[in-house]
Design a protein around this motif. Structure first.
Motif, PDB file in Angstrom:
ATOM      1  N   VAL B 156       0.824  -1.230  -0.055  1.00  0.00           N
ATOM      2  CA  VAL B 156       0.100  -0.087  -0.033  1.00  0.00           C
ATOM      3  C   VAL B 156       0.798   1.427  -0.033  1.00  0.00           C
ATOM      4  N   HIS B 157       2.139   1.117   0.297  1.00  0.00           N
ATOM      5  CA  HIS B 157       3.022   2.332   0.329  1.00  0.00           C
ATOM      6  C   HIS B 157       3.085   3.023  -0.993  1.00  0.00           C
ATOM      7  N   PHE B 158       3.050   2.138  -2.043  1.00  0.00           N
ATOM      8  CA  PHE B 158       3.224   2.852  -3.339  1.00  0.00           C
ATOM      9  C   PHE B 158       2.102   3.627  -3.484  1.00  0.00           C
ATOM     10  N   PRO B 221      20.428  -1.482  -0.243  1.00  0.00           N
ATOM     11  CA  PRO B 221      19.729  -0.880   0.799  1.00  0.00           C
ATOM     12  C   PRO B 221      18.587   0.007  -0.009  1.00  0.00           C
ATOM     13  N   PHE B 222      17.375  -0.013   0.549  1.00  0.00           N
ATOM     14  CA  PHE B 222      16.234   0.520  -0.115  1.00  0.00           C
ATOM     15  C   PHE B 222      16.396   2.063  -0.615  1.00  0.00           C
ATOM     16  N   LEU B 284       9.123   9.532  -0.148  1.00  0.00           N
ATOM     17  CA  LEU B 284       7.973   9.298   0.770  1.00  0.00           C
ATOM     18  C   LEU B 284       7.991   7.678   0.898  1.00  0.00           C
ATOM     19  N   LEU B 285       8.067   7.209  -0.219  1.00  0.00           N
ATOM     20  CA  LEU B 285       7.967   5.804  -0.201  1.00  0.00           C
ATOM     21  C   LEU B 285       9.395   5.125   0.501  1.00  0.00           C
ATOM     22  N   VAL B 286      10.466   6.006   0.609  1.00  0.00           N
ATOM     23  CA  VAL B 286      11.509   5.417   1.155  1.00  0.00           C
ATOM     24  C   VAL B 286      11.321   5.494   2.952  1.00  0.00           C
ATOM     25  N   ASP B 287      10.665   6.643   3.061  1.00  0.00           N
ATOM     26  CA  ASP B 287      10.621   7.077   4.588  1.00  0.00           C
ATOM     27  C   ASP B 287       9.441   5.996   5.155  1.00  0.00           C
ATOM     28  N   MET B 288       8.640   5.652   4.137  1.00  0.00           N
ATOM     29  CA  MET B 288       7.427   4.692   4.769  1.00  0.00           C
ATOM     30  C   MET B 288       8.191   3.611   5.043  1.00  0.00           C
ATOM     31  N   HIS B 289       8.927   3.193   3.993  1.00  0.00           N
ATOM     32  CA  HIS B 289       9.776   1.695   4.171  1.00  0.00           C
ATOM     33  C   HIS B 289      10.708   1.867   5.338  1.00  0.00           C
ATOM     34  N   LEU B 290      11.222   2.720   5.418  1.00  0.00           N
ATOM     35  CA  LEU B 290      12.278   2.650   6.477  1.00  0.00           C
ATOM     36  C   LEU B 290      11.544   2.657   7.785  1.00  0.00           C
ATOM     37  N   THR B 297       8.147  -4.729   9.762  1.00  0.00           N
ATOM     38  CA  THR B 297       7.011  -4.992   8.902  1.00  0.00           C
ATOM     39  C   THR B 297       6.864  -4.715   7.507  1.00  0.00           C
ATOM     40  N   ALA B 298       8.334  -4.623   7.019  1.00  0.00           N
ATOM     41  CA  ALA B 298       8.535  -4.207   5.733  1.00  0.00           C
ATOM     42  C   ALA B 298       7.910  -5.083   4.717  1.00  0.00           C
TER      43      ALA B 298
END
Lengths: 451, 309
Positions: B156-158, B221-222, B284-290, B297-298
């Motif tokens: 859902v992050h995307f 790394p992401f 934002l995608l990166v921040d949510m992933h981190l 829960t990645a």
């Protein structure tokens, strides 16, 4: 799908000529024999481009008359009749929702007259007013119990209707050379004719007042029994008498309507808009072709051809569906053009990458299209999702934009995925590999290895 | 191509976006604080009559027109002259046929003969409906996009990142219209629609690259992976953006005054749509992933299901 590149080229040529035929109709069948005729774009232009009037009418709730979809449909048929009488080419009437009617009249000369004719309820009533003559312009109130005289005073005078326009069989405007005035000759049918005759036989010497939409036109004295035919006199000008006859022949609207939206574009502005947007379109196309060709060389040129095919196909779809091209629609086409360019750019960038990684041209083309597919499909499906919602909820211009963009996305995906690919593969198969790989700007040796 | 670490400096990207948006939001706030409408709403939204006329004498000034209207009232009328063509546009409250005829007669008497180029007469009901429909369509469209993007990208992050970028773009465009006081009419709605159509479209192309690189399972790394993907997609982003902008620029320059506000809005829409994919959606995608990684829960991103051509 593994057909010969030349066959594919032929398919593209077929599609192009079919689209060209649909849009410009260079060939017409005359008694089974094809005849060439001058090119004429066969695209319906919106009112904002060619001039005309768009009216949105809403049926009004009045006491005693309930608005039902059936009544609105019946009102539409009446309006259709009036519009036909106006002599407008290709009018469009649509019901919107439960109680709205959209009337579109392209290329209209006199919007004011059209609006008056279309919106009039046109309920003609023959009213028994006994010894009382009603002055021209007096008006019954909506409940029919009182009359407002032209000087503004209100008098109690219940309306006794003998017969209405619903029973008319015919109405014609005629000229009386003795009085030098126009009048409307009418004739009742069946039951109405009988009632009219009975009343005129009984009420000789009394006034029979004729009112249109509660407003008095004239109030003549009955001199003799009238057998279901008569004339309405009211010092009409020729056009007034003609319009009244048209309204009476078409019948009254079963529900009163009011215009809630009107958009009129004069022919001058429409002409200006077409000229300017056409010129802007040409210039935009040339810029895009130049940019893509200079940057991507031969493949860019092929993509430009695909974009030309894209434009032709969009116009063909418009023409085939009988859809209307409006200004927001042009915006949709331009955005679709951007999306079509994007499809090609995504693919070419991918092929360049693969070439630089040392793949052969054939493999790079194969991988380029396969890898680009998910990006092209996903990005365009999200766009189409938004547009489908707009198409579903929106009205007028919003729908125009949504329809064009959906068509645009579909056609652009088709051209990027098939047309450009087939063109590129055809060039590869006829030994233009060097020209194709040139876009990757590889060092000389690598390019030769690649082709 | 040289690869900068844009993602590592994403705080600056966020700050940059805020700075770009600031004047527009400020303009909105100032207008509201001053008791004015936040945007210059046109008759499509407020209801009313907008009439454009061309006098035979093309040099007629707005002052002359105003003077001609004086005897019959209409102090509220907004009178503008379109410099290029000398046409005069008059905006008044909702006029019925009789009032409109009176106004035209006053113009003919007071200024001179003219032809009516266009009339827009909109009841107040229509304006409310247009606004309600626009908002409803936006919400439903966004919800469906979230579902589709989540299904196709497996996270859902995307979808969230792409939609935040979309909101940024919508806000920016609205802010620009507040700043320039350009008329907010049906063509403004078309501009917003373009934003909706283009912003997510552009973001997804960038995300597609990220998805593909993730599927290669390089153990990179992401943040670095996203950064690399950004640059791999950059040439495409620029080329597409530039071509589309050039096409719209042609409409802006040569399309005549009726299309000017509209094509200007489209240019802003395309620019911000491309810009936000890089400066908002990807960081934002990166921040949510981190954040999800810290919580353990990645999400596992899978490769795009590849339809066979």
């Amino acid at each position: 799908m593994r057909s010969h590149p030349a066959v594919r080229l032929l398919v593209i040529l077929l599609i192009v000529s079919a689209a060209f035929q649909v849009v410009f109709q260079p060939v017409r069948l005359e008694g089974g024999i094809p005849v060439l005729q001058p090119l004429q774009p066969n695209i319906r232009l919106g009112l904002d481009l060619q001039g005309g009037m768009r009216l949105v009418l809403e049926a009004e709730e009045v006491p005693g008359v309930e608005v039902t979809p059936e009544k609105v449909d019946a009102a539409m048929r009446v309006i259709q009749h009036r519009v036909d009488a106006l002599g407008v080419a290709e009018p469009v009437l649509q019901r919107q929702g439960a109680k709205r009617i959209i009337v579109e009249l392209p290329g209209l000369r006199d919007p004011q007259r059209a609006k008056e004719m279309i919106g009039k309820t046109a309920l003609l009533e023959f009213i028994d007013t006994g010894p009382q003559a009603m002055p021209h312009g007096a008006e019954w109130t909506a409940d029919g119990r009182r009359v407002r005289l032209p000087d503004g005073t209100l008098i109690d005078f219940p309306k006794r209707v003998i017969v209405t326009g619903a029973d008319l069989r015919d109405a014609r405007a005629e000229f009386d050379p003795n009085q030098v005035a126009w009048f409307v000759r009418f004739a009742f049918a069946g039951e109405g004719a009988r009632r009219f005759e009975e009343h005129t036989a009984r009420a000789i010497g009394q006034h029979l007042t004729i009112a249109l939409d509660n407003r008095v036109i004239s109030s003549p004295v009955i001199r003799a029994r009238i057998p279901g035919e008569g004339v309405i006199e009211g010092n009409f000008a020729a056009a007034e008498a003609g319009d009244l006859a048209i309204l009476l022949r078409g019948g009254a609207l079963p529900v009163p309507v009011t215009p809630i939206e009107e958009r009129t574009v004069g022919p001058t502005l429409g002409r200006d808009s077409i000229d300017m947007s056409l010129r802007a379109g040409w210039i935009a196309a040339i810029i895009v072709v130049l940019f893509v060709t200079l940057y991507y060389r031969l493949p860019g040129f092929l993509a430009s051809m695909a974009l030309a095919i894209y434009t032709l196909m969009i116009l063909a779809v418009f023409s085939g569906l009988g859809a209307t091209l409006t200004l927001p629609g042009i915006a949709g086409i331009i955005l679709g053009l951007g999306i079509a360019v994007d499809g090609n750019v995504i693919i070419f960038e991918r092929i360049k990458e693969e070439l630089r990684m040392g793949k052969t041209l054939r493999a790079a083309i194969e991988v380029g299209w396969r890898r680009a597919l998910s990006a092209i499909v996903d990005s365009n499906v999200t766009t189409v999702i938004a547009m489908v919602v707009l198409l579903w909820l929106g009205t007028g211009p919003i729908r125009g934009f949504a329809v064009t963009l959906i068509i645009g996305v579909a056609v652009s995906v088709f051209t990027a995925l098939l047309v450009t690919r087939w063109l590129v593969e055809f060039c590869a198969s006829v030994g233009l590999g060097r020209g194709l790989t040139s876009m990757a700007r590889l060092p000389r040796t690598a390019a030769e290895a690649g082709s | 191509m040289k690869v900068w670490d844009l993602i590592g400096k994403r705080r600056w990207l966020y700050l940059g976006s805020l700075l770009v948006m600031a004047p527009g939001i400020l303009a909105l706030a100032i207008h509201v604080a001053a008791g004015r409408p936040a945007l210059n709403w046109g008759v499509d939204f407020t209801g009313g009559t907008l009439m454009t006329v061309r006098f035979e004498d093309r040099d007629v000034s707005t002052g002359q027109v105003r003077a001609a209207l004086q005897p019959i009232g209409h102090e509220e009328a907004l009178i503008q002259r379109i410099e290029e063509t000398g046409d005069i546009s008059l905006r008044t409250g909702d006029l019925d046929d009789r009032e409109r005829a009176r106004l035209q007669e006053a113009l003919r008497q007071g200024v001179g003969p003219f032809t009516v180029l266009s009339v827009d007469d909109v009841g107040p009901k229509i304006g409310r409906e247009l606004r309600d429909i626009a908002i409803l369509a936006l919400l439903i469209g966004l919800a469906l996009q979230v579902v589709y993007v989540t299904a196709r990208f497996g996270s859902v992050h995307f979808a969230v990142a792409a939609n935040v970028a979309l909101f940024h773009d919508l806000l920016l465009v609205i802010g620009v219209f507040a700043l320039t006081r350009a008329t907010v009419d049906a063509s403004f709605v078309a501009v917003l629609l373009t934003v909706i159509g283009y912003s997510i479209n552009d973001t997804i192309v960038v995300f597609d690259r990220i998805r593909e690189n993730l599927a290669l399972r390089t153990r990179e790394p992401f943040p670095g992976l996203v950064n690399r993907s950004l640059f791999e997609a950059l040439v495409r982003s620029i080329n597409t953006g530039v071509t589309t902008l050039l096409a719209i620029l042609a409409v802006y320059v040569f399309g005549g005054p009726t299309l000017r506000d509209f094509s200007f809005g489209l240019m802003v829409a395309v620019l911000t749509g491309a810009y936000s994919s890089i400066s908002i959606a990807s960081p934002l995608l990166v921040d949510m992933h981190l954040r999800a990684e810290r919580r353990g829960t990645a999400p596992q991103v899978r490769a795009a299901p590849e339809p066979q051509p």
